[in-house]
Design a protein around this motif. Structure first.
Motif, PDB file in Angstrom:
ATOM      1  N   TYR A   1     -14.305  -6.694   0.260  1.00 15.70           N
ATOM      2  CA  TYR A   1     -14.028  -5.804   0.194  1.00 15.70           C
ATOM      3  C   TYR A   1     -15.460  -4.722  -0.455  1.00 15.70           C
ATOM      4  CZ  TYR A   1     -11.203  -1.116  -0.265  1.00 15.70           C
ATOM      5  OH  TYR A   1     -10.911  -0.018   0.052  1.00 15.70           O
TER       6      TYR A   1
ATOM      7  N   GLU B   1     -10.301  -2.251   5.099  1.00 11.40           N
ATOM      8  CA  GLU B   1      -9.308  -2.035   6.374  1.00 11.40           C
ATOM      9  C   GLU B   1     -10.587  -2.072   7.552  1.00 11.40           C
ATOM     10  OE1 GLU B   1      -9.047   0.289   2.656  1.00 11.40           O
ATOM     11  OE2 GLU B   1     -11.181  -0.388   2.955  1.00 11.40           O
ATOM     12  N   GLU B   2      -9.556  -1.630   8.848  1.00 13.20           N
ATOM     13  CA  GLU B   2     -10.307  -1.958   9.998  1.00 13.20           C
ATOM     14  C   GLU B   2     -12.111  -1.226  10.491  1.00 13.20           C
ATOM     15  OE1 GLU B   2     -12.023  -3.956  12.836  1.00 13.20           O
ATOM     16  OE2 GLU B   2      -9.968  -4.422  11.701  1.00 13.20           O
ATOM     17  N   SER B   3     -11.793   0.512   9.857  1.00 11.72           N
ATOM     18  CA  SER B   3     -13.279   1.234   9.985  1.00 11.72           C
ATOM     19  C   SER B   3     -14.127   0.596   9.500  1.00 11.72           C
ATOM     20  CB  SER B   3     -12.798   2.459   9.696  1.00 11.72           C
ATOM     21  OG  SER B   3     -12.560   2.506   8.749  1.00 11.72           O
ATOM     22  N   TYR B   4     -13.663  -0.486   8.532  1.00 13.34           N
ATOM     23  CA  TYR B   4     -14.940  -0.935   7.509  1.00 13.34           C
ATOM     24  C   TYR B   4     -15.344  -2.904   7.927  1.00 13.34           C
ATOM     25  CZ  TYR B   4     -15.094   2.610   4.174  1.00 13.34           C
ATOM     26  OH  TYR B   4     -14.611   3.789   3.476  1.00 13.34           O
TER      27      TYR B   4
ATOM     28  N   HIS C   1     -17.778  -1.941   2.790  1.00 17.18           N
ATOM     29  CA  HIS C   1     -17.703  -0.347   1.615  1.00 17.18           C
ATOM     30  C   HIS C   1     -18.604  -0.079   0.600  1.00 17.18           C
ATOM     31  CE1 HIS C   1     -13.074   1.270   1.369  1.00 17.18           C
ATOM     32  NE2 HIS C   1     -13.331   0.438   2.449  1.00 17.18           N
TER      33      HIS C   1
ATOM     34  N   ASP D   1      -7.486  -5.898   1.019  1.00 11.28           N
ATOM     35  CA  ASP D   1      -7.207  -5.577   2.926  1.00 11.28           C
ATOM     36  C   ASP D   1      -8.467  -4.948   3.002  1.00 11.28           C
ATOM     37  OD1 ASP D   1      -5.943  -7.983   3.735  1.00 11.28           O
ATOM     38  OD2 ASP D   1      -4.336  -6.170   3.181  1.00 11.28           O
TER      39      ASP D   1
ATOM     40  N   ASP E   1      -8.134   7.629   1.732  1.00 10.60           N
ATOM     41  CA  ASP E   1      -7.074   7.176   2.372  1.00 10.60           C
ATOM     42  C   ASP E   1      -7.776   5.751   2.373  1.00 10.60           C
ATOM     43  OD1 ASP E   1      -4.669   5.954   3.447  1.00 10.60           O
ATOM     44  OD2 ASP E   1      -5.577   6.840   5.738  1.00 10.60           O
ATOM     45  N   ILE E   2      -7.854   4.993   1.275  1.00  9.10           N
ATOM     46  CA  ILE E   2      -8.063   4.203   1.105  1.00  9.10           C
ATOM     47  C   ILE E   2      -7.314   2.385   0.239  1.00  9.10           C
ATOM     48  CG2 ILE E   2     -10.796   4.555   1.458  1.00  9.10           C
ATOM     49  CD1 ILE E   2     -11.298   3.885  -1.446  1.00  9.10           C
ATOM     50  N   ASN E   3      -7.600   1.496   1.442  1.00  9.00           N
ATOM     51  CA  ASN E   3      -6.583   0.698   0.353  1.00  9.00           C
ATOM     52  C   ASN E   3      -6.824   0.501  -1.711  1.00  9.00           C
ATOM     53  OD1 ASN E   3      -5.417   0.635   2.269  1.00  9.00           O
ATOM     54  ND2 ASN E   3      -6.618  -2.299   3.069  1.00  9.00           N
TER      55      ASN E   3
ATOM     56  N   TYR F   1       1.051  -0.995   0.133  1.00  7.31           N
ATOM     57  CA  TYR F   1      -0.356   0.159   0.318  1.00  7.31           C
ATOM     58  C   TYR F   1       1.026   1.274  -0.018  1.00  7.31           C
ATOM     59  CZ  TYR F   1      -3.452  -3.329   1.153  1.00  7.31           C
ATOM     60  OH  TYR F   1      -4.888  -4.134   1.293  1.00  7.31           O
TER      61      TYR F   1
END
Length: 182
Positions: free
Chosen positions: A73, A168-171, A77, A166, A23-25, A6
């Motif tokens: 993912y 993201e933890e917030s999702y 999202h 991956d 700011d996303i993967n 990343y």
């Protein structure tokens, strides 16, 4: 773990740093090729902000593709994004029912949009009867946008899977609330 690292803004040339405004993967992988990231973002941006298709219906089509592709993912999202555009938890539960071939409380047009997204995902495209029914409900511009949306997100889920992106933890809470089938 993703198949490519990343990247961060500091890894990019100054003129490419705006590509990481979100700011996303997904963006952190795509910027390995800034020109490709720009092209990808142009169509994605149109589908998000310029489409004539009702935003809730658009998100339901995207969620349908994410569900069918078993894409953590995409699914996570677009549950969040869908909520921003009027998709309810009841809509998501109904989408899951429709995906299993069960009846749901969704209105007929939403059910038809999900059917079209399933047909695009499964290929080769929307069946003649589904397309004819959509023509009775949507103007040609919105119908074009539906086809482009479902088709583009079929590509997106394959990009995500190929790079083993991956979540993201917030999702993650969205995946816990609405887990994908095994």
């Amino acid at each position: 773990m993703a198949r490519l690292p990343y990247l961060e803004k500091s890894d990019l040339a100054p003129e490419d740093q705006p590509l990481l405004a979100r700011d996303i993967n997904l963006h952190k992988i795509l910027v390995h090729n800034p020109a490709a990231a720009r092209a990808f973002g142009a169509l994605g941006g149109y589908l998000r902000h310029g489409t004539t298709l009702d935003a809730r219906l658009r998100e339901l089509a995207i969620l349908q593709v994410g569900w069918l592709a078993r894409s953590p993912y995409e699914w996570s999202h677009h549950i969040k994004i869908g909520h921003d555009f009027g998709v309810t938890d009841a809509d998501i539960a109904a989408l899951i029912q429709e995906s299993r071939g069960e009846a749901s409380a969704l209105e007929p047009l939403a059910r038809l949009v999900l059917q079209a997204a399933r047909e695009v995902h499964d290929g080769p495209g929307i069946a003649p009867a589904t397309f004819a029914a959509l023509q009775q409900q949507l103007d040609p511009a919105s119908l074009t946008d539906l086809v482009l949306t479902a088709s583009f997100y079929c590509a997106v889920v394959r990009v995500l899977a190929s790079f083993e992106m991956d979540v993201e933890e917030s999702y993650m809470p969205y995946l816990r609330q609405f887990p994908l089938p095994a």
